[in-house]
Design an enzyme around this catalytic site. Structure first.
Site, short mmCIF file in Angstrom:
data_model
loop_
_atom_site.label_atom_id
_atom_site.label_comp_id
_atom_site.label_asym_id
_atom_site.label_seq_id
_atom_site.Cartn_x
_atom_site.Cartn_y
_atom_site.Cartn_z
CG ASP A 1 -67.84 65.30 13.54
OD1 ASP A 1 -68.94 64.97 14.04
OD2 ASP A 1 -67.15 66.23 14.02
C1 BGC Z 1 -69.39 66.84 16.69
C2 BGC Z 1 -68.95 65.49 17.25
C3 BGC Z 1 -70.14 64.77 17.79
C4 BGC Z 1 -71.17 64.63 16.69
C5 BGC Z 1 -72.41 63.90 17.12
C6 BGC Z 1 -70.53 66.72 15.73
O1 BGC Z 1 -71.03 67.98 15.42
O2 BGC Z 1 -68.30 67.47 16.06
O3 BGC Z 1 -67.99 65.67 18.25
O4 BGC Z 1 -69.75 63.52 18.29
O5 BGC Z 1 -71.55 65.92 16.24
O6 BGC Z 1 -73.15 64.68 17.97
#
Ligand code: BGC
Length: 751
Positions: A231
């Protein structure tokens, strides 16, 4: 195209390989031009395309390209419709092709442990089977267009509070049966190209560097072949992460962690094969996209229409005391700011820059004589008397009032959790005031997670729209005025109040740890076990027609745990309009082999029926449908015995049931020592036979022996006491010597 990825990897320099394991920037992977490795882009996800051209961020703060916002997962899960999710996935896949996006970040299958999780709107369900089925269909839809997905957030990320550091403390059985199960089916059966590991720790180990999670479970047990990405910002220590099985770090690390990888290979703390394998996995996915690249156009009009269809098939009619559908041409007051500007998506990384938004007020034009009153403000939770007075007047002068209510943006979002389960006070007040002057009131809810409904008994209709995507108003108008028949059912329980929720005492933890003390008893698994009244149960939802079930058939009455059971039932539409019913199949374990929920959803089917029509639907069950995760076996275990097969209109309305006898050859090993109880031994067939044969007499003396004691203690009582009697007790109460006890233990071990 035939391509030798291993060979390409062998031609890369150490620096190029390390570089491949982190992003180039926020949304791109690096290219290696001399070897024909192109730069590819990934984007959020899950319910629309958030492609950011510039000013990248991961919280949806800066604008992305104009796109289509489909209904969010909290809504689509209520469709219980695999085909629909696949259709939506395929539309998203085509959008990605048109926009040159190689991986769409989603779906998100984290379990709704508490109604307070700020991100529940992005998640499907409190039930892992339903979440897994919806995710599987979504992934299949996107990936059939040649675009990858990233199932997320792996794993046990069920709150936003301290999401980047806190440790979810979860026992293994609970992880397996609830939190990992939602990932397992889609990963095994739909094979997402990538898996996104979560920010949090699980039992003290960061998901981004957990060899048990990323290697043992994901790779070895589930046979996963794609790659794992972090993530955004989830990497704690890069080299241990890579060793554990985290191939790609996102976003870019400014070269810092690439250098750490290079250094680790050079100083011998990281085997180069591990790096090679990671790069190979990443390249496989990149080239798979390259090989399936096609020309598509992003047809926004078409996808807007699909967003409307998906929401129409997902909305849940919670209450209808003869008020819906509303009469076309009648005088109706539409009250509430959400009638004009609906809340249709949540905040954060999934936030879509919608090219159009349709509210119900606009969509219902021409269907009735509609007056509009704003009713409440969204900026502050303050009662605005002028707005209330205007709304009350509009309601009084109409034949019915529809109040568009729910949670404002600030109440729920990625990044933080809700602090209570209530709607804004100003909205509850408004509903009450309108009910005082108008008997025909319908409330339409726009929210990503359940709300308390203090007014539920006073209104005649409640329609749960959830966060229904940019065409939500069109879907609402269709259902309110009867152009469509509601056919969604709740993918989560709506409790009366927050404190009823099983995680209440342990959510969100102290910031360092959060203990999942309710174990497997999440959602209806808890409410049913506690026989607790709930506002609306899991699987519940009304239609404008009625359905009847009959003729439940199991294709066998007894089976081995390795067999498949086919269950069929006739479903009839007994009302006078076409409609769709979601038939739910629950299994209730009656073997007593473990502490289990009263029933668990193990299959479902959605069937469309014309008035008067009957169709036979079929569903299958397999070992997993009966099994629980036995940590002693390190495996799923379906104990021999009786299981009830329950067909329900909801988790609280089981209409037909039958039983099946399951037998298994698997025995759960009993650890034998002098404190093993007779009860534990009696559950092991060999030990039980031995004890019955050789110990029968000795055990009879347990009551003290003699006539009097036989009268005082019945054989049943002896049996009851023996259940908890350790073998050691035979020494004190049945005259066994120390040596005899040791021999007995030895003998039992050798059986
Ligand atoms: C989120 C993800 C997301 C990623 C990219 C993170 O903060 O938890 O779900 O895909 O950011 O935006």
């Amino acid at each position: 195209m035939e391509r030798n990825v291993k060979k390409i990897v062998s031609q890369m320099t150490l620096e190029e390989k390390a570089g491949m394991c982190s992003g180039k920037d926020f949304w791109h992977l690096k290219s290696v031009e001399r070897l024909g490795i192109p730069e590819v882009m990934v984007s959020d996800g899950p319910h629309g395309l958030r492609k950011q051209a510039e000013n990248a961020d991961h919280l949806g703060i800066n604008e992305s390209i104009k796109a289509v916002c489909f209904p969010t997962a909290c809504a689509t899960a209520c469709s219980f419709d695999r085909d629909l999710l696949e259709e939506m996935g395929s539309a998203l896949g085509k959008e990605c092709q048109a926009e040159n996006v190689s991986v769409l970040l989603g779906p998100a299958v984290n379990i709704k442990r508490s109604p307070l999780c700020g991100r529940n709107f992005e998640y499907f369900s409190e039930d892992p089977y339903l979440a897994g089925q919806m995710a599987k269909a979504h992934i299949q839809g996107v990936q059939k267009e040649g675009v990858g997905t990233s199932i997320k957030h792996f794993a046990a990320n069920n709150q936003e509070y301290h999401r980047m550091s806190a440790s979810s403390e979860v026992d293994e059985r609970t992880l397996r049966e609830i939190y990992l199960a939602a990932f397992e089916t889609p990963i095994k059966e739909a094979k997402p190209k990538t898996v996104m590991c979560s920010y949090n720790q699980i039992n003290g180990v960061f998901a981004s560097e957990d060899p048990w999670l990323l290697d043992e479970v994901l790779r070895k047990e589930w046979g996963y072949e794609g790659y794992v990405m972090s993530d955004w910002g989830a990497v704690n220590e890069r080299v241990p992460g890579l060793k554990a099985g985290l191939e790609l770090e996102m976003p870019a690390s400014g070269g810092e962690t690439d250098r750490q990888i290079v250094e680790a290979v050079k100083n011998g703390t990281l085997k180069e094969e591990i790096l090679d394998r990671a790069v190979e996995r990443i390249l496989n996915v990149i080239f798979d996209y390259v090989d399936h690249k096609k020309d598509e156009v992003f047809d926004m009009e078409k996808d807007h229409a699909l967003a409307e269809k998906v929401e129409t098939e997902s909305m849940v009619l919670l209450k209808n005391e003869g008020i819906l559908p509303l009469k076309k041409g009648s005088r109706v007051a539409f009250i509430g700011a959400f009638a004009k500007n609906p809340r249709y998506q949540g905040g954060g990384s999934s936030h879509i820059n919608s090219f159009r938004v349709t509210g119900a007020l606009e969509a219902a034009e021409g269907m009735a004589d509609i007056t509009y009153a704003e009713g409440y403000g969204l900026e502050k939770d303050e009662i605005d008397e002028a707005l209330v007075t205007e709304a009350v007047k509009a309601a009084k002068e109409a034949e019915a009032a529809v109040i568009f209510a729910g949670l404002p943006d600030a109440f729920e979002s990625e990044g933080y959790d809700r602090v209570h389960m209530k709607m804004p006070n100003c909205q509850n007040h408004l509903i009450q005031e309108v009910c005082n002057v108008q008997p025909n009131v319908v409330v339409v809810l726009h929210n990503g997670s359940p709300v308390e409904m203090p007014w539920a008994d006073e209104v005649k209709g409640i329609l749960e729209a959830y966060l229904g995507g940019q065409a939500v108003g069109a879907a609402e108008a269709k259902i309110l005025f009867g152009d469509a028949n509601p056919c969604g059912k709740l993918a989560e329980t709506i409790p009366y109040k927050l404190s009823d929720n099983p995680s209440y005492l342990n959510f969100p933890g102290d910031g360092e740890t959060v203990e999942y003390k309710e174990g497997i008893f999440v959602g209806y698994r808890y409410y049913d076990k506690k026989e607790m009244p709930v506002r609306y149960p899991f699987g519940y939802g009304l239609s404008y027609t009625e359905f009847a079930y009959s003729n439940l058939k199991l294709d066998k009455k007894s089976m081995k745990d390795t067999d498949t059971l086919t269950v069929s039932v006739d479903v009839s539409n007994t009302g006078n309009r076409e409609g769709k019913e979601i038939v739910q199949l629950y299994v209730a374990d009656q073997t007593g082999s473990a502490n289990r929920p009263v029933r668990e959803l193990k299959n479902f089917v959605k069937v469309s029926l014309a008035p008067g029509e009957t169709k036979t639907v079929q569903m299958e069950l397999n070992k997993r449908s009966f099994a629980w995760y036995n940590v002693k076996l390190h495996d799923w275990y379906a104990a021999s015995g009786t299981y009830e097969i329950q067909l329900g209109k909801s988790s609280r309305e089981i209409v037909l049931s039958d039983t099946v006898e399951v037998t298994t050859d698997v025995t759960v090993p009993v650890e034998i020592h002098k404190n093993t109880t007779v009860g534990q031994l009696m559950r092991d067939p060999k030990a039980a036979a031995f004890l019955q044969e050789t110990m029968g007499e000795m055990m009879k003396t347990l009551g003290g022996g003699g006539e009097a004691s036989t009268e005082a203690i019945s054989p049943e009582m002896i049996q009851g006491m023996l259940e908890s009697m350790p073998l050691r007790g035979l020494r004190s109460f049945a005259g066994l010597s120390e040596e005899g006890l040791n021999q007995l233990v030895e003998k039992l071990r050798s059986l």
